[in-house]
Structures are given as C-alpha cells and as structure tokens.
Write an enzyme that holds these catalytic residues in place. Sequence first.
Site: not given
Ligand code: ACO
Length: 326
Positions: A113, A253, A283
């Site tokens: 990214c 980003h 993204n």
């Molecule tokens: N729908 C419903 N529930 C979901 C989904 C979904 N699509 N995805 C995950 N959940 C659930 C999980 O299973 C978890 O359930 P549990 O509590 O029963 O275990 C709960 O939701 C919370 O999951 P988390 O992973 O803790 O959710 P979080 O608030 O962290 O959000 C996300 C996830 C959106 C992926 C976030 O962590 C994020 O944006 N991370 C950073 C991404 C990023 O910046 N990446 C770098 C750039 S990408 C690149 O370089 C290609």
Amino acid sequence: MLRSKIIATGSYVPEKVLTNFDLEKMVETSDEWITERTGIKERRIAEGKQAASDLAFEASKAALKMAGLKAKEIELILVATVSGDMPLPATACILQDKLEAKKAAAFDVNAACSGFIYALAVADAFIRSRSYRRVLVVGAEILTKFTDWEDRTTCVLFGDGAGAVILEATEEDRGILSARIHSDGSMWDLLHTPGGGSRNPASKETVRKRLHYIKMRGNETFKIAVRTLEGLIRDTLKENKLKTSDLALLIPHQANLRIIQATARRIDLPIEKVMVNLDRYGNTSAASIPLALDEAVRIGKVRRGDYILLEAFGGGLTWASALIKW
Ligand code: ACO
C-alpha cells in the site's frame, strides 16, 4: 535547486460495482459491520481478463491528456503494484508497450500500500540527480483477483483501480519538498500472499491450501498503522519546518476510515482537510493515493501553493510520506 513537480494526474476504475449488500450474500457479514469497522460502502471489481496494466493504461492516458504530452516524451515509467499482470516481466514494461512510450525505461516497485509513495520517491531521486526530466508514476492494483472470497476478514476490504501522475523537473520553489520511505521486514508476515513465489511455487497443493490469496492479521496491522503514521507525519512536518495548520490537504492511503480519523485526530488536523474516497473504492493498495489525488485535483481541492501531504502504511511492513508544495 532542482525539484520534481506533478504536472498532471489521471485515474481509472473498472465499471463493476460490488456493494456491501452484495457481500452479505457471499459471506457472513453485514453492511453495518463493514461500514462501522472500515467506512467502505462499495468497491470496483475488474472483470474477465482485465489486468493491472489495463487499468494503468487508462489512468496514464488520462494523465498524458491533462499534461498535453505524447507517451514518447516520457523518459521513465514506474508502476507500483503487488498484483501485476504476471510475475515476469514487470507490469511497467507491459504498460510501456501499450502506451508506445518507446524512449522510456520501465520497472515495477513492490511496497504494497506504500508502493505509490515509494515509486514517487524513486522518481523524485532520479529527477533531482538529473538522470531523467519526465517520469510517469502509476499505482495500479487488481487485488480482488488475489482475494479469498470465503475469508470475510479480508474480502470486504479490497477494490481495484489505478492512478497516475507525471513528474517533471523544475527550478521553481514548489513540487516534492520531501519524500520519506521506511520499512520493517520483521513483521512481513502480518500481510502476505504465501503462494506463487520461490518459497511456495504454484502447485495443486498451494491451490488446495489457498496459499495464493492475501492473508492479513488486520487488528495487529491496524494498531501499528495508527502509531506509525502519527510519528511519520510529525517527522515529515518537522523536517520541513511546517505545522499541521500549514497543511491544505492530507491524502492518506485509503485502508480504513478509522485509521484515517485516528491519524487526523492525533495530529490535530480537521477531518475536512482529509481526502477520503474509500467509501466508493475500498482499499486499492498502491492505487489509492493517486486515485484520491486525481479526484482532489479534478474537483478543485488542490490549489497552487498549497501544502499537500501524502502518507501510507502497508505490507512489508512499509510506510512512507511525501510533502508537496503544489
Ligand atoms: N463481517 C463481520 N464480522 C467480521 C468480519 C466481517 N467482514 N471480519 C471480521 N469479523 C469479526 C471477527 O471475526 C471478530 O470476531 P470475534 O470478536 O468473534 O473474534 C470481530 O469481527 C473483530 O475482528 P477484528 O479483526 O478485531 O476487527 P477490526 O476492528 O480490527 O477490523 C479490519 C478489521 C477492518 C481488517 C481492521 O483491522 C483494519 O483495517 N486493519 C488494517 C488494515 C491495513 O491498514 N492494512 C495495511 C494496508 S493493506 C496492504 O498493504 C495491501
């Protein structure tokens, strides 16, 4: 003093729209969860045989048109991508062929990214060292072809698109003031695609184990991103003797609205000064910043003399910033 300035921008997204409601029918998720946790409402999906260079080609044509240049006037082509047409050759070379930019050297930059800012930094260094005067820098991604549509933790995040800029050497007191790039390879496995390289070459086994799809430990990545981006922006402003209030626009980003909001809050930047379009595109990895920049330029959000800050965080881990006086 020789600098590089952006003289034109362009972008392209595929026509097909995939909404959160469409995703509700594919995996156990909801529009409410995706909107609250990410800010994304819909994303664009490349179809059929469409590859990264096809998107890059459209974005590049738009930038060349804005610049009033012919492709043969470009001396270097850099494509930032982690979803190129094929492992060999570089997508930049395929783009060069499509554009008929016969005088250009061409290569890819892989920094996930952060790739677009990495490529911008490379182009800037080539221009400052007087190696090239005019460079096409593109971010182009089709991550949805590497997305595991059975994994709800990643499949709701990504979208496809491309953005391009043309950089030109200038003696004026404007352009890219600083471009910073950083990496920490000790956390490479937070975000990776295990299969298809020399570690796990493609085989029936790698396909069966779903190793050709992007794996991400999202929550850990999220926390590191917020912490890192605050320091990155503070350092970039300090290095250029500027304050947050000097910024006209932050173009982050577009990974997650909560990361963007938390970063803006930590540096005391009003959210109105932040370019956000991830609600429509998700993204798009290396394409997200040039896509947002092109939109900002075309809707008149960027004016001559403005200080614009670009920042990104992604797989590698990598992070990067570019401060521009427009
Ligand atoms: N729908 C419903 N529930 C979901 C989904 C979904 N699509 N995805 C995950 N959940 C659930 C999980 O299973 C978890 O359930 P549990 O509590 O029963 O275990 C709960 O939701 C919370 O999951 P988390 O992973 O803790 O959710 P979080 O608030 O962290 O959000 C996300 C996830 C959106 C992926 C976030 O962590 C994020 O944006 N991370 C950073 C991404 C990023 O910046 N990446 C770098 C750039 S990408 C690149 O370089 C290609």
